[in-house]
Enzyme design. Structure first.
Site, PDB file in Angstrom:
ATOM      1  N   HIS A  56      48.499  17.079  45.158  1.00  0.00           N
ATOM      2  CA  HIS A  56      47.418  16.095  45.140  1.00  0.00           C
ATOM      3  C   HIS A  56      47.994  14.766  45.559  1.00  0.00           C
ATOM      4  CE1 HIS A  56      44.184  13.525  43.775  1.00  0.00           C
ATOM      5  NE2 HIS A  56      43.429  14.587  43.628  1.00  0.00           N
ATOM      6  N   ARG A 115      38.558   7.219  45.810  1.00  0.00           N
ATOM      7  CA  ARG A 115      38.524   6.898  47.238  1.00  0.00           C
ATOM      8  C   ARG A 115      37.126   7.081  47.809  1.00  0.00           C
ATOM      9  NH1 ARG A 115      42.393  10.858  49.138  1.00  0.00           N
ATOM     10  NH2 ARG A 115      42.597  11.530  46.989  1.00  0.00           N
TER      11      ARG A 115
END
Lengths: 356, 637
Positions: free
Chosen positions: B251, B271
Site C-alpha cells: 500500500h 487522496r
C-alpha cells in the site's frame, strides 16, 4: 534513545496470580501494546494478550491500565510520567483465562439474545431507500468496535455477577437503539424489548460507558436515554420518573425504584432493583460509605475458583451433557452473591466531585 | 498419544477464517442446509476485514449511470495488468452489486446519496465513483453485518431446533494446523483452541479456506498477527497449488511516523477527497510518474487535476489516484533520490487543501486514528507516509466459478485473499471487499453441493491425527531451539530487505539461501511455557506456514523476469507481453516448493472486445493482437 520504564503486569490464570514487576525499554511514540510486545519478544514469551489491528479498529486489546479500562494500542506511553509505574491488569468484569486475556463470551451470548435486524417484507434487495440524515443516528452506534470496555466498566455487572443474567450491558443497549432507529427495520418493539429482556431499567445513567468508549459513541445520551425516555413515555408517569432521578443521589439511594418495578410486572423474570449505588447493591449504608471512600487497588480480591476438573483439565462431563443443562456456575462454586462491598473495587469517576 | 485428549466434531462444511469471505461462505453453506463450522483465529468479529477503510467496489451506477459491469471488468483487468483470471474478474464485476444490496437486507447501513440510494466514492483505478462505503469504516460495517446475519441464522435455529448452535457454530480463538485427507479427498481439519491449548478435530468432507494473507512475513506491514499464510500453507500441504505468489501489494500510504503506528494505512480516500503527495522540497511529484499506459486518463497539470474533484466529466484525474503499485513505486523513487521525510516517507497533505470541518466529516476515523494514536492533527499538518506490505494477490489456484482448489485435492475451496487469480498482478482498492462477498458466497455454496453429492464421507486416519498432535506439541517439548520471536524477526528481515517492493536477481538468490537456513532453524524452534493461551507457542506453529509461503514468493519472484503490478524487478524494469501469458504455479514436492509455468486462460471474444486496440497493444503479444484484429473484423462484417 529509549528509556527504561517500570511496569507491573498481572500474570496468572483462573486459579490466581499476582502482579509482576518488569523493567522495559520504551521508545518515543510507543503505546502500551508496543511495550507488551517487547516483553513477549524478550523476557516473557508466553505473556498472554489479545491484539489484532493495533490501530484502534478491532477492539481486541482491551485491558485495565492503571485501573482504567483502555485499549492498549491507543494508550500512548507519553501520557504517563517518566517515573510512573504502569500497572496493567485484565478486564475485571470477565473471568480471567490467562494473564491479560479474559473470557468475554458473556458479550457474545448477549449478542445472540438480541433480536437481529428484521428486513422489511415488501422491499426487494437493491430497492432500499433511506436518507443520510436518517441512517446517521444508527451509524453512530454501528461504529462500535466491540472492545467491551463499556461492558467492563458498567457497574451494574462489574461488581454484581448476579446481574449478568438479566442485564445485557451498554453495548447491547446501543444495538437495540441502532435497530430501533433503523429506518427500515420491521420490528417495532425494540425499546420494550430492551426494557423487558435486556435489563435497561438497571442502568442509572452514570455515563461511565460513554466515558471509556474509544469510538466516542454517546452511548448514554444518544442511545440509552432516548430509549428510556420513550419507554417512560409509553408506560410511566414522567414526573415520578423525574422526581426519582433528582433525588436518587444521597438522600434516598436505596428507595429509588427501577422503572421495571415501578411499572409493575413488565417481565416476570426481571430481578429486583437496588443496584443503583456505585458501591454495590448491598443495601447497607455504612458499608457503602466505606466502599466509596477510596479504593485500594493492590488489595487482594478473592479470585473465583473453577469447578473441579478431571486429569485433563476438563470438566468431568461429555460434550453432549455439558452444554446447557446443569452446567456448573461460571463464577465458581465458592462465591455467594451479593459480594460483600469491601471486596469490590469500583470507584465512580465523579465520586470525589462536589455533589450537585 | 493415548493420553492426549482431542475434542471431535462432525460438520458438513468447515470454513477456516472468519473474515468477510469466511463469514459469507458460512452463511451460504448454512442457507444450503449444511451443518457449518466457522473457525476464527481471533475472537468473532475481529478479523482483519475490519481494517478495510475505503469501500466495496460494485458497479451499481448510483453516482454515474454510465457505470456498469463491463466498465468495472475493464478497470479490474487494467489494474491487474491483464494477468487476472478473466472469468473471476467477470463474475466479480457482474455479481458484486447484488452482494452489496444483499448486505442491506442483513441490516448494513451504507452512506446514502440524495435520492436515498447507496452512495459511491471515487477510488484509485476505478473509472467512476464505485465504492459503497460507510465513512471510512466500511470493513467494520461489512464484518459486523455478516456477524449479525450469522447471529440471526442462529436465532432461527434456536427457534426451530432449540439450540443456537444447531446448524452453524463459531469456534473463536481456534487455529487449524493441518488438513486431513482420505486419499485425495479432504476428510477434516485438526487444530487447537488458543485459549486452552486443547486439541480439536473436525471431521468434514468439505473445507473452505478463507484465511487471508501473508503480511506478517514482512517488517513493515498493515496486517495483523493472524496474517501468517495459514491457508496458503494448508492448501500446499494438502496437494493444492498456489499461483501469482510473486505479486504482493505494498500500500503506497502507510504511516511511517511515529513508530508505534508504523505500517498503519492511510486510506486512499484521503487522496480521493483531495489529499496530495509532496516530497521534502514541497513539490507535488506524482505528475512525474504517470506511466505511458495511463497517460490518457490522468491530468498533466495541477489546475486540471484540481478541477477534477468537482467536475470529473470534463477533466482528467489527478495522478495521486493512479493504481497503488504506481504510487508506491513513485514514493519509493522519491525517497531513494533523497527527497523523503526524515522517517523515510513522503508527505500526504490534505490539511492545506480542505477545511478542517470537511476533513473531519469526510474522514472521521482517519482523523480520530491519527489524533489518538499519534497525536497528529491531520486538519493542521501533513502526514508522513510510505509503502507498507498490505495484500497478497497470489493464492490458492481455484476454479473461477466454484472456488474449488486445483491440484490433487478434492473438497477444498478457497475464497478471499487466500485465493489467487482474481486480482492478477495488482488489486484495485475496493475490489477486495466485493471479492470477499462474491467468491465467499460461491465457495460456500459449492462446498455445500460438493458435500451433498458425496456418497460416503471420507474418513480421518488415526495416524494422521497422531502426526498432527506430535507436530503441534514439538515446540513445547524442545528447549534447545531458538525463540519464535527471533526467528520471525529474521524472516521479516529477509523478506523485507530482499523480497520487498523492488527486487533484484542476486538479492532473490540470497533470500532463497537464507530462507533455507531459516527452515532448519524453524524446524528446531522451541516455545517456553505451557499450552494455555501461549502466544510464543502459537507463533512457533505459525512460523512454518510463513516460511513455506515466503519460499513460494521468493522463488516466483526470481523466476518472473519482468516488472508487472506488485512485482518490480530492477534488473527487468519493463512489462513483457510474453510473461503476461504465464502464471507461475507453486506446489509442494515433499518439503520443497516446486515451481511450474502454466498458460493463462484465454479471454472470451466478447470480453476482449470491450477494450480498445490501443490499450491492448501495451499488454498483448503480436500474435494475440493479430487474433484480436481478426475477431474485430469478423464482428464488423
Amino acid at each position: 534513545m529509549g528509556t527504561k520504564r517500570e511496569f507491573r503486569i498481572w500474570r496468572g490464570d483462573e486459579n490466581g496470580g499476582d502482579l509482576q514487576d518488569y523493567t522495559v525499554e520504551v521508545n518515543e511514540g510507543e503505546v502500551v501494546l508496543d511495550v507488551i510486545h517487547r516483553l513477549q519478544a524478550t523476557e516473557a514469551p508466553d505473556l498472554a494478550c489479545r491484539w489484532n489491528c493495533k490501530a484502534g479498529k478491532c477492539g481486541s486489546c482491551s485491558m485495565e491500565i492503571n485501573g482504567k479500562p483502555r485499549l492498549s494500542c491507543m494508550t500512548r506511553m507519553s501520557t504517563f510520567e517518566e517515573a510512573e509505574t504502569v500497572t496493567v491488569t485484565p478486564l475485571r468484569t470477565f473471568p480471567v483465562i490467562r494473564d491479560l486475556v479474559t473470557d468475554v463470551s458473556f458479550n457474545y451470548e448477549k449478542a445472540r439474545e438480541t433480536p437481529a435486524f428484521a428486513p422489511p417484507a415488501d422491499v426487494a434487495p437493491g430497492d432500499y431507500r433511506m436518507q443520510q440524515v436518517d441512517v446517521e443516528r444508527s451509524q453512530e452506534f454501528r461504529k462500535c468496535i466491540e472492545c467491551f470496555l463499556c461492558q467492563t466498566v458498567c457497574h451494574v455487572i462489574r461488581d454484581h455477577e448476579e446481574n449478568k443474567q438479566a442485564f445485557s450491558g451498554p453495548r447491547f443497549f446501543i444495538r437495540a437503539a441502532e435497530l430501533d432507529m433503523h429506518p427500515l427495520d420491521a420490528r417495532t418493539d425494540r425499546k420494550e424489548y430492551a426494557q423487558a429482556e435486556q435489563g435497561l431499567g438497571f442502568c442509572n445513567i452514570t455515563k461511565c460507558c460513554t466515558e471509556v468508549c474509544p469510538e466516542h459513541i454517546k452511548i448514554t445520551d444518544n442511545g440509552i436515554i432516548p430509549m428510556k425516555e420513550r419507554v417512560v413515555d409509553h408506560r410511566y408517569d414522567p414526573l415520578v420518573w423525574l422526581g426519582s432521578k433528582i433525588f436518587r443521589r444521597g438522600q434516598v439511594p436505596q428507595t429509588f425504584v427501577t422503572s421495571a418495578q415501578h411499572g409493575g410486572a413488565v417481565h416476570s423474570s426481571a430481578p429486583h432493583g437496588g443496584v443503583h449505588s456505585h458501591a454495590g447493591g448491598s443495601h447497607d449504608a455504612p458499608h457503602e460509605v466505606e466502599a466509596q471512600r477510596g479504593v485500594n487497588w493492590r488489595r487482594e480480591v478473592p479470585h473465583p475458583t473453577a469447578p473441579a476438573t478431571d486429569a485433563n483439565g476438563k470438566l468431568p462431563l461429555t460434550e453432549l451433557t455439558f452444554d446447557r443443562a446443569a452446567a456448573p456456575s461460571p463464577f465458581g462454586d465458592d462465591i455467594t452473591f451479593p459480594l460483600p462491598p469491601e471486596h469490590l473495587n469500583f470507584a465512580h469517576p465523579s465520586q470525589d466531585e462536589p455533589k450537585h | 498419544m493415548t493420553e492426549t485428549r482431542i475434542e471431535r466434531h462432525h460438520y458438513d462444511v468447515v470454513v477456516i477464517g472468519a473474515g468477510g469471505a469466511g463469514l459469507r461462505a458460512a452463511i451460504e453453506a448454512r442457507l444450503a442446509g449444511k451443518k457449518t463450522a466457522i473457525i476464527s483465529k481471533s475472537l468473532f468479529g475481529k478479523a482483519h476485514t475490519v481494517m478495510a477503510e475505503g469501500g466495496a467496489a460494485a458497479a451499481m451506477g448510483n453516482m454515474n449511470s454510465r457505470d456498469n459491469w463491463q466498465v468495472h471488468f475493464r478497470d479490474t483487468m487494467r489494474g491487474g495488468k491483464f494477468l487476472n483470471n478473466f472469468r473471476m474478474a467477470e463474475l466479480h464485476a457482474k455479481e458484486s452489486p447484488h452482494r452489496i444490496w444483499e448486505l442491506e437486507t442483513y441490516g448494513a447501513l451504507f452512506d446514502r446519496t440524495k435520492d436515498g440510494k447507496i452512495s459511491q466514492r471515487n477510488f484509485g483505478g476505478h473509472e467512476y465513483p464505485r465504492l459503497a462505503h460507510v465513512g471510512d469504516r466500511t470493513g467494520l460495517e461489512l464484518i459486523r453485518t455478516l456477524q449479525q446475519k450469522i447471529v440471526s441464522l442462529q436465532q432461527e435455529d434456536k427457534r426451530d431446533h432449540g439450540d443456537y448452535e444447531a446448524r452453524i457454530r463459531v469456534f473463536s480463538e481456534t487455529t487449524i494446523t493441518e488438513l486431513l485427507l482420505d486419499g485425495d479427498r479432504v476428510a477434516g481439519a485438526f487444530g487447537y483452541y488458543r485459549e486452552s491449548g486443547e486439541f480439536i478435530l473436525f471431521e468434514a468432507p468439505a473445507v473452505v479456506l478463507a484465511t487471508g494473507g501473508v503480511g506478517r512475513s514482512y517488517k513493515v506491514t498493515s496486517n495483523s498477527w493472524e496474517y501468517t499464510g495459514d491457508g496458503h500453507a494448508l492448501a500446499l500441504r494438502a496437494g493444492a497449488t498456489l499461483i501469482n505468489m510473486e505479486f504482493l501489494q505494498f500500500h503506497p500510504t502507510g504511516m511511517v511516523w511515529p513508530p508505534s503506528v508504523k505500517g498503519i494505512l492511510v486510506t486512499e480516500s484521503v487522496r480521493g477527497d483531495g489529499g496530495v503527495l509532496k516530497n521534502s522540497d514541497g513539490k507535488r511529484f506524482m505528475f512525474d510518474y504517470v506511466p505511458d499506459v495511463f497517460r490518457k486518463q490522468y491530468a498533466e497539470t495541477e489546475e486540471e487535476a484540481d478541477r477534477w474533484y468537482t467536475d470529473p466529466d470534463n477533466n482528467r484525474r489527478p495522478p495521486e489516484l493512479l493504481p497503488r503499485d504506481e504510487v508506491a513505486r513513485a514514493i519509493n523513487s522519491e525517497v531513494k533520490a533523497g527527497r523523503g521525510t526524515p522517517a523515510g516517507g513522503v508527505y500526504l497533505d490534505i490539511a492545506s487543501r480542505r477545511s478542517a470541518e470537511e476533513i473531519r466529516r469526510r474522514l472521521p476515523s482517519m482523523y480520530h486514528q491519527f489524533k489518538e494514536l499519534a497525536d497528529v492533527d491531520i486538519t493542521k499538518e501533513p502526514m508522513e507516509v510510505g509503502p507498507t506490505c498490505h495484500y497478497v494477490m497470489g493464492g490458492v489456484e481455484v476454479d473461477p466459478d466454484s472456488g474449488a482448489a486445483f491440484g490433487t485435492v478434492r473438497g477444498l475451496f478457497a475464497a478471499g485473499e487466500v485465493s489467487g487469480g482474481m486480482h492478477g498482478s495488482n488489486r484495485l482498492g475496493g475490489n477486495s471487499l466485493s471479492d470477499l462477498l462474491v467468491f465467499g458466497k460461491r465457495a460456500g455454496g459449492h462446498a455445500a453441493s460438493y458435500a451433498d453429492q458425496l456418497t460416503a464421507r471420507p474418513a480421518v486416519a488415526v495416524a494422521a491425527v497422531e502426526a498432527a498432535v506430535e507436530t503441534a506439541l514439538a515446540p513445547l517439548q524442545r528447549d534447545t531451539g531458538e525463540s519464535p520471536y527471533t526467528l520471525q524477526q529474521d524472516l521479516q528481515a529477509v523478506m523485507g530487505d530482499l523480497v520487498g517492493i523492488i527486487r533484484r536477481e542476486n538479492e532473490l538468490v540470497d533470500a532463497l539461501a537464507r530462507l533455507a537456513e531459516l527452515r532448519e532453524r524453524v524446524a528446531k524452534v522451541s516455545a517456553a511455557g505451557g499450552r494455555r493461551y501461549n502466544p510464543g507457542w502459537h507463533l512457533a506453529l505459525d512460523l512454518r506456514n510463513m516460511l513455506v509461503v515466503s519460499e513460494c514468493t521468493a522463488k516466483a519472484a526470481l523466476e518472473r523476469q519482468e516488472s508487472r503490478g506488485g512485482h518490480t524487478r530492477e534488473d527487468h524494469p519493463g512489462m513483457d507481453p510474453k510473461w503476461r501469458q504465464v502464471n507461475l504455479v507453486c506446489s509442494l514436492d515433499g518439503d520443497t516448493v516446486r515451481l511450474t509455468r502454466k498458460p493463462l486462460p484465454k479471454m472470451r471474444g466478447e470480453l476482449i472486445g470491450l477494450f480498445d486496440r490501443g490499450e491492448l497493444a501495451k499488454y498483448l503479444t503480436d500474435e494475440e493482437l493479430a487474433e484480436f484484429d481478426a475477431l474485430a473484423e469478423e464482428a464488423s462484417k
